[in-house]
Scaffold this motif. Structure first.
Motif, mmCIF file in Angstrom:
data_model
loop_
_atom_site.group_PDB
_atom_site.id
_atom_site.type_symbol
_atom_site.label_atom_id
_atom_site.label_comp_id
_atom_site.label_asym_id
_atom_site.label_seq_id
_atom_site.Cartn_x
_atom_site.Cartn_y
_atom_site.Cartn_z
ATOM 1 N N TYR A 214 0.815 -1.226 0.000
ATOM 2 C CA TYR A 214 0.000 0.000 0.000
ATOM 3 C C TYR A 214 0.853 1.284 0.000
ATOM 4 C CZ TYR A 214 -2.598 3.643 2.582
ATOM 5 O OH TYR A 214 -3.110 4.834 3.033
ATOM 6 N N PRO A 215 1.794 1.470 0.956
ATOM 7 C CA PRO A 215 2.628 2.683 0.895
ATOM 8 C C PRO A 215 3.507 2.711 -0.359
ATOM 9 C CG PRO A 215 2.839 1.609 3.036
ATOM 10 C CD PRO A 215 2.147 0.643 2.132
ATOM 11 N N LEU A 216 3.906 1.535 -0.836
ATOM 12 C CA LEU A 216 4.686 1.448 -2.068
ATOM 13 C C LEU A 216 3.905 2.056 -3.226
ATOM 14 C CD1 LEU A 216 7.208 0.042 -3.584
ATOM 15 C CD2 LEU A 216 5.587 -1.808 -4.060
ATOM 16 N N HIS A 217 2.636 1.671 -3.346
ATOM 17 C CA HIS A 217 1.816 2.185 -4.455
ATOM 18 C C HIS A 217 1.647 3.704 -4.348
ATOM 19 C CE1 HIS A 217 -0.936 1.768 -7.811
ATOM 20 N NE2 HIS A 217 -1.770 2.581 -7.182
ATOM 21 N N VAL A 218 1.445 4.193 -3.126
ATOM 22 C CA VAL A 218 1.261 5.641 -2.929
ATOM 23 C C VAL A 218 2.509 6.402 -3.377
ATOM 24 C CG1 VAL A 218 0.940 7.484 -1.223
ATOM 25 C CG2 VAL A 218 -0.421 5.383 -1.062
ATOM 26 N N ILE A 219 3.698 6.024 -2.880
ATOM 27 C CA ILE A 219 4.903 6.804 -3.195
ATOM 28 C C ILE A 219 5.302 6.637 -4.654
ATOM 29 C CG2 ILE A 219 6.651 5.111 -2.487
ATOM 30 C CD1 ILE A 219 6.808 8.916 -1.852
ATOM 31 N N MET A 220 5.097 5.452 -5.222
ATOM 32 C CA MET A 220 5.443 5.269 -6.643
ATOM 33 C C MET A 220 4.556 6.123 -7.537
ATOM 34 S SD MET A 220 8.108 3.532 -6.666
ATOM 35 C CE MET A 220 8.920 2.949 -5.183
ATOM 36 N N GLU A 221 3.293 6.260 -7.158
ATOM 37 C CA GLU A 221 2.403 7.137 -7.923
ATOM 38 C C GLU A 221 2.869 8.595 -7.807
ATOM 39 O OE1 GLU A 221 -2.218 7.876 -7.488
ATOM 40 O OE2 GLU A 221 -1.841 5.861 -8.285
ATOM 41 N N LEU A 222 3.312 8.995 -6.612
ATOM 42 C CA LEU A 222 3.803 10.368 -6.423
ATOM 43 C C LEU A 222 5.090 10.616 -7.204
ATOM 44 C CD1 LEU A 222 3.225 10.998 -2.599
ATOM 45 C CD2 LEU A 222 1.946 11.946 -4.516
ATOM 46 N N ILE A 223 5.988 9.618 -7.208
ATOM 47 C CA ILE A 223 7.244 9.776 -7.959
ATOM 48 C C ILE A 223 6.966 9.770 -9.460
ATOM 49 C CG2 ILE A 223 9.479 8.696 -8.530
ATOM 50 C CD1 ILE A 223 9.501 7.551 -5.662
ATOM 51 N N GLY A 224 6.018 8.905 -9.881
ATOM 52 C CA GLY A 224 5.735 8.752 -11.299
ATOM 53 C C GLY A 224 6.207 7.427 -11.863
ATOM 54 N N VAL A 225 6.475 6.456 -10.977
ATOM 55 C CA VAL A 225 6.876 5.111 -11.408
ATOM 56 C C VAL A 225 5.616 4.340 -11.797
ATOM 57 C CG1 VAL A 225 7.841 2.904 -10.605
ATOM 58 C CG2 VAL A 225 8.939 5.054 -9.958
ATOM 59 N N PRO A 226 5.567 3.727 -12.991
ATOM 60 C CA PRO A 226 4.359 2.991 -13.391
ATOM 61 C C PRO A 226 4.107 1.788 -12.491
ATOM 62 C CG PRO A 226 6.112 2.712 -15.018
ATOM 63 C CD PRO A 226 6.591 3.732 -14.051
ATOM 64 N N GLU A 227 2.840 1.439 -12.353
ATOM 65 C CA GLU A 227 2.444 0.338 -11.455
ATOM 66 C C GLU A 227 3.137 -0.978 -11.821
ATOM 67 O OE1 GLU A 227 -1.638 -1.598 -9.553
ATOM 68 O OE2 GLU A 227 -1.778 0.045 -10.992
ATOM 69 N N ASN B 142 9.723 15.168 -21.284
ATOM 70 C CA ASN B 142 8.260 15.186 -21.099
ATOM 71 C C ASN B 142 7.915 15.385 -19.623
ATOM 72 O OD1 ASN B 142 7.794 14.064 -23.902
ATOM 73 N ND2 ASN B 142 8.930 12.362 -22.986
ATOM 74 N N PRO B 143 8.132 16.601 -19.097
ATOM 75 C CA PRO B 143 7.855 16.808 -17.668
ATOM 76 C C PRO B 143 6.372 16.591 -17.336
ATOM 77 C CG PRO B 143 8.440 18.885 -18.752
ATOM 78 C CD PRO B 143 8.641 17.800 -19.757
ATOM 79 N N ARG B 144 6.132 16.081 -16.119
ATOM 80 C CA ARG B 144 4.763 15.844 -15.653
ATOM 81 C C ARG B 144 4.615 16.433 -14.256
ATOM 82 N NH1 ARG B 144 4.304 9.326 -16.551
ATOM 83 N NH2 ARG B 144 5.549 9.192 -18.452
ATOM 84 N N ASP B 145 3.443 16.242 -13.689
ATOM 85 C CA ASP B 145 3.204 16.714 -12.323
ATOM 86 C C ASP B 145 3.552 15.583 -11.356
ATOM 87 O OD1 ASP B 145 2.400 18.061 -10.086
ATOM 88 O OD2 ASP B 145 0.259 17.723 -10.396
ATOM 89 N N ASP B 146 4.864 15.302 -11.206
ATOM 90 C CA ASP B 146 5.291 14.247 -10.290
ATOM 91 C C ASP B 146 6.658 14.585 -9.707
ATOM 92 O OD1 ASP B 146 7.100 13.600 -12.339
ATOM 93 O OD2 ASP B 146 5.938 11.889 -13.050
ATOM 94 N N LEU B 147 7.056 13.823 -8.691
ATOM 95 C CA LEU B 147 8.340 14.084 -8.027
ATOM 96 C C LEU B 147 9.514 13.861 -8.975
ATOM 97 C CD1 LEU B 147 7.935 12.462 -4.480
ATOM 98 C CD2 LEU B 147 8.203 14.891 -4.995
ATOM 99 N N ALA B 148 9.406 12.873 -9.866
ATOM 100 C CA ALA B 148 10.497 12.610 -10.806
ATOM 101 C C ALA B 148 10.789 13.844 -11.657
ATOM 102 C CB ALA B 148 10.155 11.419 -11.698
ATOM 103 N N SER B 149 9.753 14.556 -12.065
ATOM 104 C CA SER B 149 9.947 15.775 -12.874
ATOM 105 C C SER B 149 10.591 16.883 -12.049
ATOM 106 C CB SER B 149 8.612 16.244 -13.447
ATOM 107 O OG SER B 149 8.062 15.256 -14.286
ATOM 108 N N LEU B 150 10.199 16.964 -10.748
ATOM 109 C CA LEU B 150 10.830 17.959 -9.856
ATOM 110 C C LEU B 150 12.322 17.703 -9.734
ATOM 111 C CD1 LEU B 150 8.574 18.445 -6.680
ATOM 112 C CD2 LEU B 150 9.218 20.178 -8.353
ATOM 113 N N ILE B 151 12.697 16.424 -9.582
ATOM 114 C CA ILE B 151 14.109 16.076 -9.415
ATOM 115 C C ILE B 151 14.865 16.231 -10.730
ATOM 116 C CG2 ILE B 151 15.712 14.197 -8.812
ATOM 117 C CD1 ILE B 151 13.399 13.104 -6.968
ATOM 118 N N ALA B 152 14.283 15.743 -11.819
ATOM 119 C CA ALA B 152 14.960 15.774 -13.129
ATOM 120 C C ALA B 152 15.207 17.200 -13.611
ATOM 121 C CB ALA B 152 14.131 15.011 -14.158
ATOM 122 N N ASN B 153 14.283 18.101 -13.296
ATOM 123 C CA ASN B 153 14.382 19.475 -13.797
ATOM 124 C C ASN B 153 14.723 20.483 -12.704
ATOM 125 O OD1 ASN B 153 13.426 18.986 -16.655
ATOM 126 N ND2 ASN B 153 11.719 18.114 -15.508
ATOM 127 N N GLY B 154 14.994 19.967 -11.474
ATOM 128 C CA GLY B 154 15.298 20.859 -10.365
ATOM 129 C C GLY B 154 16.658 21.523 -10.529
#
Length: 425
Positions: free
Chosen positions: A158-171, A230-242
């Protein structure tokens, strides 16, 4: 200078003592009473101070300029492992450089990059989606015929699914992320590491961990390229483009950011949730109290965080000669902050070995303290609150259905199996 007896020193660094639980608790109880701030000299390790009392842990955490995170390894490591890592990393003691390995000004700047995503007002917008995810896992548990391994079937996922969705990692990649996390934190545990055996050889241990880190880096390198294009609204985009001081994140720092989000971002919450259900299954009357009075859920969350304390230690290094709790600390001395000991400190917690839903105040140090306090603490609390709210509505009673097991690890450690039987409401 007080010296810790060798048997005690060996116990508090033994991954299998943490799997046992009682052995390490007894060692820390002895230390708090007899040698609350003393040096350990176990064979194969540089000497280090063991900080066991709640007040002393907070004193070290509060003084970030006096006690650094990054000057030496932030996790206890052998002399040989330290040499290997420095040889691999061009002199740095860190295989990964994330927030926990940083001091100011880097720590402040890198933390600021994603801090906004983890403040309560930002997280409130996610509550509906997190509840939907929690409900899905509770539905699945309820369909299991009254038996499951709560750790493996619910708490890990359950917490895995939540944080992966926030980061932008596909299910579809969540299983891979869970496996890598368990291989990283469970590197000594034959059930979890990638060797399938207990790792006692230092060289093999470092190489095994490095291979896991490299797998994470390969994955997140590809994600960085994608999010830059292809930036998105996720943590991965914040880190990649930070940017820090107008410059993109360094490669090792970006990878460290991803890895800490993708591991600590779920594993500690999973451990706490699994440990809480273990405690409740042993005390069925508490489950009934929670069902009768859901306002106790907040107390359950704080007590389970204290009870499990998933992060067992961090190391700090003194930047100058100083004094702590009457002991003279020299510049360069290494300090082990023992969080499970701080969270069982009799001077702070009444009956610390009792699991109490109504413990108040509950000033645990499981999330750390001061500037390095856990970035994801509000998300963790929200995830746990929502899951307990959903479970308590559906599950009438729980009991153990076998013997739970903890993973063998001296750094981050929690239950790896919690078999239960349950009845639905």
């Amino acid at each position: 200078m007080a010296l810790i007896p060798d048997t005690i020193a060996r116990t508090i660094i033994d991954p299998f003592a943490y799997a046992d639980g009682d052995r390490v608790d007894e060692a820390f109880t002895w230390l708090r009473a007899k040698a609350p701030l003393a040096q350990a000299h176990p064979e194969g390790f540089d000497p280090f101070w063991v900080v066991t009392r709640h007040a002393d842990i907070q004193a070290v955490e509060r003084q970030n300029e006096l006690f650094h995170n990054g000057d030496r390894s932030t996790v206890l490591t052998t002399i040989e492992s330290d040499k290997q890592v420095r040889a691999m990393m061009g002199g740095s003691p860190h295989l990964v450089r994330a927030l926990v390995q940083m001091d100011n000004p880097d720590h402040r700047a890198y933390r600021h990059l994603t801090q906004g995503a983890f403040v309560p007002q930002s997280l409130r917008k996610l509550e509906g989606r997190i509840r939907e995810i929690a409900r899905g896992f509770v539905d699945r548990m309820c369909d299991m015929g009254g038996q499951c391994d709560f750790a493996r079937d619910v708490a890990f996922l359950y917490p895995l699914h939540v944080i992966m969705e926030l980061i932008g990692v596909p299910e579809t990649d969540e299983g891979r992320m869970l496996k890598l996390t368990q291989e990283l934190f469970g590197s000594a545990d034959p059930d979890l590491n990638r060797t399938g055996s207990a790792v006692t050889d230092t060289t093999e241990g470092v190489e095994t961990i490095q291979s896991v880190v490299m797998d994470f880096m390969t994955y997140f390198n590809a994600m960085t390229q994608d999010r830059r294009e292809n930036p998105r609204d996720d943590l991965a985009s914040l880190i990649a483009n930070g940017k820090i001081d107008g410059q993109p994140l360094g490669h090792i720092e970006a990878m460290g950011y991803y890895i800490i989000a993708a591991t600590a971002g779920h594993d500690t919450t999973s451990s706490t949730t699994a440990g809480a259900l273990w405690a409740l299954a042993e005390r069925p009357e508490l489950w009934q109290r929670l069902r009768n009075d859901p306002s106790l859920v907040g107390g359950l969350i704080e007590e389970s965080i204290r009870w499990v304390t998933p992060v067992k230690h961090f190391m700090r290094t003194a930047t100058e000669d100083t004094e702590l709790a009457g002991q003279k600390i020299a510049k360069g001395d290494w300090m082990m902050l023992s969080y499970p000991s701080g969270n069982r400190d009799e001077a702070v917690f009444d009956a610390p070995f009792e699991f109490r839903l109504d413990r108040s105040p509950n000033r645990h140090v499981a999330f750390g303290y001061g500037a390095h306090v856990c970035l994801g603490q509000h998300l963790a609390r929200m995830e746990m609150r929502i899951l307990w709210e959903e479970l308590l509505q559906r599950v009438a009673s729980i009991e153990l259905d076998g013997t739970p097991k903890r993973m063998a690890a001296a750094f981050v450690c929690g239950p790896k199996s919690v078999p239960i039987r349950f009845k639905l409401h």
